[in-house]
Design a protein around this motif. Structure first.
Motif, PDB file in Angstrom:
ATOM      1  N   GLU A  60     -11.163  10.413   6.505  1.00  0.00           N
ATOM      2  CA  GLU A  60     -11.210   8.982   6.805  1.00  0.00           C
ATOM      3  C   GLU A  60     -11.795   8.205   5.631  1.00  0.00           C
ATOM      4  OE1 GLU A  60     -13.388   8.830  10.473  1.00  0.00           O
ATOM      5  OE2 GLU A  60     -11.674   9.516  11.661  1.00  0.00           O
ATOM      6  N   GLN A  63      -9.176   8.059   3.017  1.00  0.00           N
ATOM      7  CA  GLN A  63      -8.148   7.069   3.390  1.00  0.00           C
ATOM      8  C   GLN A  63      -8.644   5.659   3.105  1.00  0.00           C
ATOM      9  OE1 GLN A  63      -4.960   7.715   4.532  1.00  0.00           O
ATOM     10  NE2 GLN A  63      -4.695   5.540   4.167  1.00  0.00           N
ATOM     11  N   ALA A  64      -9.915   5.397   3.418  1.00  0.00           N
ATOM     12  CA  ALA A  64     -10.480   4.065   3.160  1.00  0.00           C
ATOM     13  C   ALA A  64     -10.484   3.775   1.664  1.00  0.00           C
ATOM     14  CB  ALA A  64     -11.894   3.973   3.734  1.00  0.00           C
ATOM     15  N   ARG A  65     -10.884   4.770   0.859  1.00  0.00           N
ATOM     16  CA  ARG A  65     -10.879   4.576  -0.604  1.00  0.00           C
ATOM     17  C   ARG A  65      -9.456   4.368  -1.108  1.00  0.00           C
ATOM     18  NH1 ARG A  65     -14.968   8.580  -0.472  1.00  0.00           N
ATOM     19  NH2 ARG A  65     -13.465  10.176  -1.013  1.00  0.00           N
ATOM     20  N   ALA A  66      -8.511   5.112  -0.538  1.00  0.00           N
ATOM     21  CA  ALA A  66      -7.106   4.949  -0.942  1.00  0.00           C
ATOM     22  C   ALA A  66      -6.608   3.555  -0.584  1.00  0.00           C
ATOM     23  CB  ALA A  66      -6.236   6.018  -0.283  1.00  0.00           C
ATOM     24  N   ASP A  67      -6.978   3.060   0.601  1.00  0.00           N
ATOM     25  CA  ASP A  67      -6.581   1.708   1.006  1.00  0.00           C
ATOM     26  C   ASP A  67      -7.160   0.665   0.053  1.00  0.00           C
ATOM     27  OD1 ASP A  67      -5.190   2.794   3.121  1.00  0.00           O
ATOM     28  OD2 ASP A  67      -6.725   2.321   4.629  1.00  0.00           O
ATOM     29  N   GLU A  68      -8.434   0.844  -0.323  1.00  0.00           N
ATOM     30  CA  GLU A  68      -9.062  -0.073  -1.278  1.00  0.00           C
ATOM     31  C   GLU A  68      -8.346  -0.027  -2.622  1.00  0.00           C
ATOM     32  OE1 GLU A  68     -13.234   0.835  -1.600  1.00  0.00           O
ATOM     33  OE2 GLU A  68     -13.588   0.499   0.534  1.00  0.00           O
ATOM     34  N   VAL A  70      -5.256   0.792  -3.190  1.00  0.00           N
ATOM     35  CA  VAL A  70      -3.942   0.152  -3.044  1.00  0.00           C
ATOM     36  C   VAL A  70      -4.096  -1.365  -3.092  1.00  0.00           C
ATOM     37  CG1 VAL A  70      -2.058  -0.281  -1.407  1.00  0.00           C
ATOM     38  CG2 VAL A  70      -2.803   2.051  -1.851  1.00  0.00           C
ATOM     39  N   ALA A  71      -5.112  -1.891  -2.397  1.00  0.00           N
ATOM     40  CA  ALA A  71      -5.341  -3.340  -2.407  1.00  0.00           C
ATOM     41  C   ALA A  71      -5.647  -3.825  -3.822  1.00  0.00           C
ATOM     42  CB  ALA A  71      -6.485  -3.690  -1.457  1.00  0.00           C
ATOM     43  N   LYS A  74      -2.485  -3.805  -5.838  1.00  0.00           N
ATOM     44  CA  LYS A  74      -1.636  -4.960  -5.524  1.00  0.00           C
ATOM     45  C   LYS A  74      -2.143  -6.204  -6.243  1.00  0.00           C
ATOM     46  CE  LYS A  74       0.141  -3.548  -1.012  1.00  0.00           C
ATOM     47  NZ  LYS A  74       0.127  -3.791   0.438  1.00  0.00           N
TER      48      LYS A  74
END
Length: 134
Positions: A60, A63-68, A70-71, A74
């Protein structure tokens, strides 16, 4: 006779009781082993569950680090696109300025030509005025 039969029955009953007692002891020993094995298994299961929970938490967090990431990627992409757009505008401005420079150079040449023509006319007029004075 009856007494002999009773004694034989007692002996038989004792042997059966001893056999039952040995069987019960063996069954009890097996039960103890089964309980110990169950406790060991439960302990291993608890350890495995704890490891699984830690792995899930790590997943988890990942995943949070990956989401950050990705943001951020972008935002970086958007900024790069904006910079690319500005570069395009600057290149257009450069071309326009180059055309303006060329046009100004032509105008300067025309003005120098006009200046030269005017100077010839001035010189001719001054020559005619000098001739008229004489």
């Amino acid at each position: 006779r009856k007494r002999d039969a009773t004694e034989a029955d007692l002996k038989l009953a004792r042997k059966q009781a001893e056999g039952s007692s040995e069987g019960a002891e063996e069954a009890f020993a097996q039960l103890k082993q089964a309980q110990e094995a169950a406790r060991d298994g439960e302990g291993r299961a608890q350890e495995a569950l704890a490891r699984l929970r830690k792995a899930q938490e790590a997943a988890e967090e990942g995943q949070a680090r990956a989401d950050e990431a990705v943001a951020k990627l972008k935002k970086t992409h958007e900024a790069a696109q904006e910079a690319q757009d500005r570069v395009g505008c600057l290149e257009k401005d450069k071309v326009n300025l180059q055309h303006d420079k060329e046009n100004l150079h032509k105008e300067k040449e025309e003005l120098q030509h006009d200046k030269s023509s005017m100077q010839h006319k001035i010189d001719a007029l001054e020559g005619a005025a000098a001739a008229l004075r004489q």
